[in-house]
Design a protein around this motif. Structure first.
Motif, PDB file in Angstrom:
ATOM      1  N   PHE A   1      -1.520   9.234  -4.887  1.00  0.00           N
ATOM      2  CA  PHE A   1      -1.693  10.509  -4.180  1.00  0.00           C
ATOM      3  C   PHE A   1      -0.382  11.192  -3.826  1.00  0.00           C
TER       4      PHE A   1
ATOM      5  N   ALA B   1       0.801  -1.222   0.000  1.00  0.00           N
ATOM      6  CA  ALA B   1       0.000   0.000   0.000  1.00  0.00           C
ATOM      7  C   ALA B   1       0.841   1.283   0.000  1.00  0.00           C
TER       8      ALA B   1
ATOM      9  N   LYS C   1       0.066   3.879  -2.799  1.00  0.00           N
ATOM     10  CA  LYS C   1      -0.464   5.188  -2.384  1.00  0.00           C
ATOM     11  C   LYS C   1       0.336   6.316  -3.019  1.00  0.00           C
ATOM     12  N   ASP C   2       1.651   6.166  -3.080  1.00  0.00           N
ATOM     13  CA  ASP C   2       2.483   7.193  -3.718  1.00  0.00           C
ATOM     14  C   ASP C   2       2.121   7.356  -5.190  1.00  0.00           C
TER      15      ASP C   2
END
Length: 495
Positions: A219, A211, A215-216
């Motif tokens: 977002f 994750a 996630k990077d």
């Protein structure tokens, strides 16, 4: 750290994690074959063959594209990663949605109408793995080999643990008392489907562990989708799909096609598929050695290419590679009476395919050695044509042989394919990157191995020798002949 030492250490980490993981997964085969009937295990073999094709198709070669454009300096690495991740999420999300909506028609088409849930379970596994591939590629690009290996091993451990929990503990608890806490977790109607559920849960855990990377890509700072970059990455990456699909055809098409090519009713066809797939696993030692050689050999060949004696060394490598592969061939075939307990009794009628599959994989390993001609001369397109021709041979041989000879024909199709690929690669290599391979010695060792295998069969079946005693004697004969013919070359480099 010295760049070469770092490369070697990371290669070892990536290689060991993949090889250990594959070996641990193979250890599930006794659990399945001692628990489920061949027809049930055939379902697992069939769907995992489909997953092999989908895994190549739904990554779209974007792992390679990510490495290429990340290192090219044309866009910032966060932009490249975000473009790849978002592409894979959208594409695989659409694929999973289609699988959920069309699960019953697809199940009807695949002759699994009673279990449409298999369709979306398998689709979810493939979708999660495809998205995870981008995060793993980022870990590799950022030299985070230990995190890469750790997540891989955690996923594999979870898969094995859940298989043991459901199929061993919960099933036994259900048989003892269906109303017990663990017994209620086992549903006989799901049966073999617990294999897919365990894999799905393990893939979900993997995505949770990945994750931070994902996630990077969604977002993080600078994580923007670049449409122009997307077009360029796709153009670069899609040819990799063709090469990958050709390789999967050669490796896994037999298990996807047997159900449709065998001349029996559906139930018998599935049982035959289960028997063949279980016995196929007995070539594990050869498969693992070849995979280990791929990880270690490719960087070695490139690193040594500019040395004056490179070609002589490559020839020596092939010689010793074959010596060790013939040793594995003899180890399994001469002691097959012991190795047979790897699979349940209902599966052992298929043991006759094991020597053929071992020999086929030995030839695949030779092809891996010979393929340096197109890798070192940047003729990868010609290498792709060799793989595609091999895939065509596989398809033709399966279509011709399986209806007549059953799953025996599938084993011989592998042998025909890899024999042709070895011949093509050797002839093309002589033209574009001639290496002084001692093919007389190479095939002499293969003939020696086949001769000792035949001798072992004669000693046990005709003279009544104990199989272990005969195998041990013939293994010692082989090792003695290797020591006499090539022992000195192991410690003395060619001039």
């Amino acid at each position: 750290m010295n760049p070469l030492k770092r490369l070697a250490s990371q290669t070892a980490v990536y290689g060991l994690s993949s090889i250990i993981g594959r070996f641990l997964n193979y250890l599930l085969v006794p659990l399945y074959t001692y628990t489920f009937a061949p027809a049930d295990y055939g379902v697992v073999a069939e769907f995992y063959a489909y997953m092999g094709f989908l895994a190549v198709l739904l990554v779209f070669g974007l792992e390679t594209g990510y490495f290429r454009f990340r290192s090219g300096g044309e866009r910032e690495p966060p932009v490249v990663f975000a473009t790849v991740v978002r592409t894979l999420i959208v594409a695989n999300g659409g694929f999973l949605l289609a699988a959920v909506l069309l699960q019953q028609p697809i199940a009807d088409l695949l002759r699994h109408a009673a279990h449409p849930e298999y369709i979306w379970w398998v689709a979810a596994i493939v979708a999660l793995d495809s998205v995870g591939a981008a995060a793993f590629a980022r870990l590799r690009a950022e030299d985070k080999a230990l995190r890469f290996a750790g997540i891989k091993l955690i996923e594999i451990g979870a898969n094995i643990g859940l298989n043991l929990f459901f199929i061993l503990l919960c099933r036994q608890a259900f048989e003892a008392d269906p109303d017990s806490l663990l017994g209620r977790l086992w549903d006989p109607a799901i049966g073999i489907g617990y294999v897919f559920l365990a894999n799905l849960a393990a893939s979900g855990l993997k995505i949770l562990l990945l994750a931070p990377q994902l996630k990077d890509g969604l977002f993080g700072a600078g994580a923007l989708f670049d449409l122009d970059l997307f077009k360029r990455i796709v153009r670069y990456s899609l040819p990799m799909v063709i090469i990958g699909m050709a390789g999967i055809v050669n490796e896994m098409l037999d298990r996807a096609a047997l159900k449709y090519l065998l001349p029996y009713d559906d139930a018998t066809n599935m049982a035959q598929l289960g028997i063949y797939s279980a016995c196929y696993k007995l070539s594990i030692l050869m498969t693992l050695f070849i995979q280990a050689f791929r990880y270690a050999g490719e960087p070695f060949f490139f690193a040594y290419a500019k040395q004056q004696d490179a070609k002589q060394l490559y020839a020596l490598v092939l010689n010793w590679f074959v010596i060790f592969c013939v040793f594995i061939f003899l180890l399994v075939t001469l002691y097959l009476d012991s190795f047979q307990y790897f699979v349940g009794a209902d599966y052992r009628e298929g043991l006759t395919v094991v020597p053929v599959l071992l020999l086929a994989n030995l030839l695949l390993g030779i092809y891996v050695n010979l393929s340096i001609w197109y890798k070192l001369t940047d003729r990868t397109l010609m290498g792709a044509w060799v793989a595609l021709i091999g895939a065509g041979i596989t398809i033709a041989m399966l279509w011709l042989l399986v209806p007549i000879y059953g799953y025996q024909g599938a084993a011989w199709a592998h042998l025909a394919c890899y024999s042709a690929m070895v011949a093509m690669s050797y002839l093309l290599g002589r033209r574009y990157y001639p290496v002084p391979y001692d093919m007389t010695r190479v095939f002499g060792y293969i003939a020696l191995g086949l001769g000792l295998f035949g001798t072992g069969r004669w000693l046990t079946s005709e003279l009544g020798w104990n199989a272990f005693a005969a195998g041990t004697l013939l293994m010692l004969v082989y090792l003695a002949m290797v020591a006499v013919m090539d022992g000195r070359k192991l410690i003395v480099r060619p001039a």
